[in-house]
Motif scaffolding. Structure first.
Motif, PDB file in Angstrom:
ATOM      1  N   VAL A 144      -1.812  22.595 -36.114  1.00 10.89           N
ATOM      2  CA  VAL A 144      -2.442  23.263 -34.975  1.00 10.89           C
ATOM      3  C   VAL A 144      -1.716  24.564 -34.639  1.00 10.89           C
ATOM      4  O   VAL A 144      -2.356  25.596 -34.387  1.00 10.89           O
ATOM      5  N   LYS A 145      -0.400  24.543 -34.664  1.00 10.75           N
ATOM      6  CA  LYS A 145       0.360  25.771 -34.389  1.00 10.75           C
ATOM      7  C   LYS A 145       0.070  26.844 -35.433  1.00 10.75           C
ATOM      8  O   LYS A 145      -0.107  28.015 -35.104  1.00 10.75           O
ATOM      9  N   ILE A 200     -10.202  13.032 -29.424  1.00  4.85           N
ATOM     10  CA  ILE A 200     -10.390  14.407 -28.942  1.00  4.85           C
ATOM     11  C   ILE A 200      -9.309  14.743 -27.918  1.00  4.85           C
ATOM     12  O   ILE A 200      -8.755  15.840 -27.918  1.00  4.85           O
ATOM     13  N   GLY A 201      -9.001  13.785 -27.055  1.00  5.75           N
ATOM     14  CA  GLY A 201      -7.967  13.997 -26.054  1.00  5.75           C
ATOM     15  C   GLY A 201      -6.621  14.330 -26.686  1.00  5.75           C
ATOM     16  O   GLY A 201      -5.890  15.206 -26.188  1.00  5.75           O
ATOM     17  N   ALA A 202      -6.301  13.646 -27.790  1.00  4.23           N
ATOM     18  CA  ALA A 202      -5.026  13.890 -28.468  1.00  4.23           C
ATOM     19  C   ALA A 202      -4.959  15.325 -28.994  1.00  4.23           C
ATOM     20  O   ALA A 202      -3.963  16.035 -28.788  1.00  4.23           O
ATOM     21  N   ILE A 203      -6.014  15.765 -29.676  1.00  8.36           N
ATOM     22  CA  ILE A 203      -6.013  17.108 -30.239  1.00  8.36           C
ATOM     23  C   ILE A 203      -6.079  18.167 -29.143  1.00  8.36           C
ATOM     24  O   ILE A 203      -5.459  19.233 -29.250  1.00  8.36           O
ATOM     25  N   LYS A 204      -6.803  17.882 -28.076  1.00  8.00           N
ATOM     26  CA  LYS A 204      -6.840  18.823 -26.955  1.00  8.00           C
ATOM     27  C   LYS A 204      -5.433  19.027 -26.377  1.00  8.00           C
ATOM     28  O   LYS A 204      -5.050  20.147 -26.019  1.00  8.00           O
ATOM     29  N   GLY A 205      -4.674  17.952 -26.279  1.00  2.78           N
ATOM     30  CA  GLY A 205      -3.317  18.058 -25.760  1.00  2.78           C
ATOM     31  C   GLY A 205      -2.413  18.886 -26.659  1.00  2.78           C
ATOM     32  O   GLY A 205      -1.656  19.745 -26.187  1.00  2.78           O
ATOM     33  N   VAL A 206      -2.503  18.644 -27.960  1.00  6.59           N
ATOM     34  CA  VAL A 206      -1.702  19.402 -28.917  1.00  6.59           C
ATOM     35  C   VAL A 206      -2.106  20.874 -28.892  1.00  6.59           C
ATOM     36  O   VAL A 206      -1.257  21.771 -28.899  1.00  6.59           O
ATOM     37  N   ALA A 256      -3.471  22.548 -26.449  1.00  2.49           N
ATOM     38  CA  ALA A 256      -3.020  23.152 -25.193  1.00  2.49           C
ATOM     39  C   ALA A 256      -1.554  23.542 -25.284  1.00  2.49           C
ATOM     40  O   ALA A 256      -1.146  24.615 -24.800  1.00  2.49           O
ATOM     41  N   ALA A 257      -0.756  22.697 -25.919  1.00  2.00           N
ATOM     42  CA  ALA A 257       0.670  22.999 -26.085  1.00  2.00           C
ATOM     43  C   ALA A 257       0.880  24.225 -26.970  1.00  2.00           C
ATOM     44  O   ALA A 257       1.879  24.937 -26.840  1.00  2.00           O
ATOM     45  N   ALA A 258      -0.077  24.467 -27.879  1.00  2.00           N
ATOM     46  CA  ALA A 258       0.008  25.626 -28.777  1.00  2.00           C
ATOM     47  C   ALA A 258      -0.664  26.859 -28.181  1.00  2.00           C
ATOM     48  O   ALA A 258      -0.692  27.919 -28.806  1.00  2.00           O
ATOM     49  N   GLY A 259      -1.232  26.709 -26.980  1.00  2.00           N
ATOM     50  CA  GLY A 259      -1.848  27.838 -26.304  1.00  2.00           C
ATOM     51  C   GLY A 259      -3.253  28.165 -26.751  1.00  2.00           C
ATOM     52  O   GLY A 259      -3.741  29.279 -26.525  1.00  2.00           O
TER      53      GLY A 259
END
Length: 254
Positions: free
Chosen positions: A50-51, A92-98, A100-103
């Protein structure tokens, strides 16, 4: 067609087991279907993918699956609608959280493997997936097989959709993917694949496994990240598109 999306299934490595070359693919594709941990992907690997996607400006999608790590999400499962909806929300919640952490944000959802194939024509499981997406974020786009009933079902339920074709898979005369259990279901010749995808972009057609011509109306093309030679296939498709004046661009940025 002057622009088309090129996507790949990424973030599928797990612990010591490496799957595909995410860094290389992210330099080629415009959208990344990131594993959510149910069929593949561990937290650190998903975070790295994701980053990297965020740094390269590649759109991010949640690649949701049946809970089937051993079978890589390619085994059909008879789950209840309530379970499937909850599984989709969770992933979806898991990927949304990751993300969000990556901006960055998650823009779409692409079911994986057996779930993708099942919901293409199964309205019960299809509706369960749609309900899960709507419960967490109605703005998410559902990616599905071009010509499959799931796209119309999703649209009637209020979701936006994008139709997808597969670069490295053979098609039946009815427009479905040839089962991986069948000989010739997965394509490996980079030149042949690039020519097929150029035909798809130019004419909206493909040659089926029996030699007949079928209509395929797709806005996104997938190259499976775990396929042998995936990077070379994606590179050749992109080269062919750009040589023909077709821009590779995420459907979310059209």
């Amino acid at each position: 067609m002057t622009a088309i999306d090129l996507n790949s299934d990424l973030g599928e490595s797990y612990g010591a087991w490496a799957m595909g070359d995410d860094e290389a693919m992210l330099s080629i594709v415009s959208s990344a279907n990131v594993a959510c941990g149910f069929h593949a992907g561990d937290p650190l690997g998903i975070w790295k993918t994701v980053k990297a996607a965020a740094e390269k400006g590649v759109s991010i999608g949640a690649h949701v699956s049946y809970p089937d790590r051993v079978g890589f999400g390619r085994r059909d499962m008879d789950v209840t609608s309530a379970e499937l909806t909850a599984d989709v929300i969770y992933q979806i919640g898991a990927i949304k959280g990751v993300a969000a952490a990556a901006g960055v944000t998650v823009g779409y959802v692409k079911p994986h493997g057996a779930l993708y194939n099942r919901i293409a024509h199964d309205p019960k499981q299809g509706q369960a997936v749609i309900d899960g997406i709507k419960a967490i974020d109605r703005s998410l786009v559902l990616m599905g097989l071009a010509g499959a009933p799931i796209l119309e079902l999703a649209q009637k339920s209020g979701l936006k959709t994008v139709a997808e074709a597969f670069a490295d898979r053979a098609y039946t005369p009815g427009g479905e993917l040839v089962s991986r259990r069948e000989t010739g279901s997965v394509l490996h010749d980079t030149d042949l694949i690039a020519r097929r995808m150029l035909q798809l972009a130019q004419e909206g057609t493909l040659e089926a496994i029996d030699g007949s011509t079928i209509k395929v109306d797709a806005q996104s093309i997938c190259v499976h990240g775990d396929s042998p030679g995936a990077v070379a296939i994606a590179q050749e498709i992109r080269r062919a598109f750009e040589a023909d004046g077709i821009t590779v661009r995420s459907f979310l940025k059209a």
